[in-house]
Design an enzyme around this catalytic site. Structure first.
Site, PDB file in Angstrom:
ATOM      1  N   LYS A  30       0.811  -1.223   0.000  1.00 47.02           N
ATOM      2  CA  LYS A  30       0.000   0.000   0.000  1.00 47.02           C
ATOM      3  C   LYS A  30       0.842   1.268   0.000  1.00 47.02           C
ATOM      4  CE  LYS A  30      -0.786  -0.031   4.982  1.00 47.02           C
ATOM      5  NZ  LYS A  30      -1.551  -0.757   5.997  1.00 47.02           N
ATOM      6  N   ARG A  49      -8.304  -1.134  17.058  1.00 46.94           N
ATOM      7  CA  ARG A  49      -8.711  -0.878  15.683  1.00 46.94           C
ATOM      8  C   ARG A  49      -9.620  -2.052  15.321  1.00 46.94           C
ATOM      9  NH1 ARG A  49      -4.670   0.352  10.658  1.00 46.94           N
ATOM     10  NH2 ARG A  49      -5.022  -1.852  10.203  1.00 46.94           N
TER      11      ARG A  49
HETATM   12  C1  LIG Z   1      -0.687  -1.499   6.675  1.00 47.43           C
HETATM   13  C2  LIG Z   1      -0.929  -2.790   7.315  1.00 47.43           C
HETATM   14  C3  LIG Z   1       0.145  -3.654   7.579  1.00 47.43           C
HETATM   15  C4  LIG Z   1       1.580  -3.284   7.310  1.00 47.43           C
HETATM   16  O1  LIG Z   1       2.038  -2.380   8.256  1.00 47.43           O
HETATM   17  P1  LIG Z   1       3.568  -1.909   8.323  1.00 47.43           P
HETATM   18  O2  LIG Z   1       3.657  -1.208   9.611  1.00 47.43           O
HETATM   19  O3  LIG Z   1       3.787  -1.032   7.148  1.00 47.43           O
HETATM   20  O4  LIG Z   1       4.404  -3.124   8.279  1.00 47.43           O
HETATM   21  C5  LIG Z   1      -0.154  -4.878   8.128  1.00 47.43           C
HETATM   22  N1  LIG Z   1      -1.419  -5.243   8.422  1.00 47.43           N
HETATM   23  C6  LIG Z   1      -2.469  -4.431   8.189  1.00 47.43           C
HETATM   24  C7  LIG Z   1      -3.839  -4.898   8.553  1.00 47.43           C
HETATM   25  C8  LIG Z   1      -2.262  -3.176   7.635  1.00 47.43           C
HETATM   26  O5  LIG Z   1      -3.319  -2.377   7.403  1.00 47.43           O
END
Ligand SMILES: *Cc1c(COP(=O)(O)O)cnc(C)c1O
Length: 354
Positions: free
Chosen positions: A36, A129
């Site tokens: 992302k 969350r």
């Molecule tokens: C964005 C996201 C991640 C990755 O997070 P990082 O801190 O960039 O490694 C993992 N799991 C979910 C559900 C996310 O939304």
């Protein structure tokens, strides 16, 4: 139009990924590479694959659609919207879920598409969350999902350090593993994935202290910047400059460091304050607040001072630099995770993959 430009070094991303994935594999964990931060750009997703990730994962279905030609399992990270389940079944093999109503829709849609869709149920271990907060609700959901056709329950997952800042530790991750064990025993289901979080869980793996039973992790920030996010430490032999922002200077002049006249509000409604450093070499870079929050940028020339920004202008003090910057010169910056994200989404910032 060449600048501002985000220059992305594909090999550095692949190298970061390989170093980190190897460490995870050595501890028995599979890695989902989270795309992302670079909006699902296929060439950069390929760098993750070259580095050895087992899955690609993104929070937006639009980005997974860009990755449709990769023959690797794709995970939708954000809980699906009810309005997008058609696309979810079509473009994601797996999604993270916490609402039965949505899962029922996924089931119906998968059946209608003659397809099947895999479900990882999210557990909220306190970060507040997404996910099941009460264990009974989780088990009730499992019971119903096992009755549904078209969807297959393959695991549990959790997300920490995102909203509430709660850090992963032995206590909270052990709870997740135990819930997985309970489900395996009680419902005789083969839960193959226990997904223990994001880049903030990497520190436990690097210290070889990951809770036994966690066998999956979802990594974005750590792959692109080469750091775990529990302490924010750089990992040996990784690069933090795979993404470099390049900005062109459109004015270079000697000026005072304090504005002349009565000071009101700036363009964003704040009353600015200033430090008097005398007459300074002031430079304007052609980038602004509508592209990026300047606090996410760090000049590679450490002697430069970022003074501030307006919508389209970045003000830099170049007096202390050993380099004699001239009009038209390009200033380079490394970026934080947020800086990479906004550079990727700004249509004014050109992207160049090297
Ligand atoms: C964005 C996201 C991640 C990755 O997070 P990082 O801190 O960039 O490694 C993992 N799991 C979910 C559900 C996310 O939304």
């Amino acid at each position: 139009m060449l600048y501002p430009k985000l220059q992305i070094d594909r090999d550095k991303i692949a190298k970061n990924t390989k170093i980190i994935v190897d460490k995870c594999k050595a501890q028995g964990l599979e890695v989902a590479g989270v795309t992302k931060v670079f909006c699902g750009h296929p060439e950069l997703a390929q760098a993750y694959i070259d580095g050895g990730v087992d899955y690609l994962a993104d929070s937006r279905i639009e980005n997974l659609i860009k990755l449709k030609d990769f023959n690797i399992d794709k995970i939708l990270l954000r809980l699906p919207m009810k309005s997008e389940v058609d696309l979810v079944v079509q473009y994601a093999n797996i999604s993270l879920n916490s609402e039965l109503e949505t899962i029922r829709l996924l089931s119906k849609t998968a059946l209608a598409q003659g397809d099947s869709h895999k479900i990882i149920l999210m557990v909220d271990l306190g970060d507040l969350r997404e996910g099941y907060f009460h264990e009974e609700d989780l088990y009730r959901a499992v019971e119903e999902i096992l009755e549904l056709k078209g969807v297959e329950l393959i695991g549990l997952g959790t997300n920490l350090t995102c909203y509430g800042g709660v850090l992963p530790d032995e206590d909270n991750l052990t709870r997740l593993v135990e819930m997985g064990e309970n489900i395996r025993e009680k419902y005789r289901v083969d839960l193959e994935i226990i997904s223990g979080g994001n880049s903030s869980s990497l520190d436990l793996i690097l210290k070889k202290k990951m809770v036994k039973g966690i066998n999956h992790i979802r990594l974005g920030e750590s792959l692109v910047l080469g750091r775990e996010t529990f302490h924010g430490r750089q990992i040996d032999q990784t690069h933090d400059d795979a993404f470099k922002l390049m900005v062109e200077l459109i004015e270079v002049k000697e000026k005072p460091s304090i504005p002349i006249g009565e000071i009101g509000m700036d363009a964003f409604g704040n009353k600015p304050t200033f430090t008097d450093r005398g007459i300074r070499k002031r430079m304007i870079g052609a980038i602004g607040k509508q592209d990026i929050d300047f606090t996410t940028m760090k000049p590679i020339d450490r002697d430069l001072i970022i003074l501030g920004a307006s919508s389209d202008h970045l003000l830099i003090d170049g007096s202390d630099s050993k380099i004699d910057y001239r009009l038209g010169d390009i200033i380079e910056f490394t970026l934080s995770y947020g800086g990479i994200l906004s550079s990727m989404t700004s249509e004014y910032i050109k992207k160049e993959i090297i």
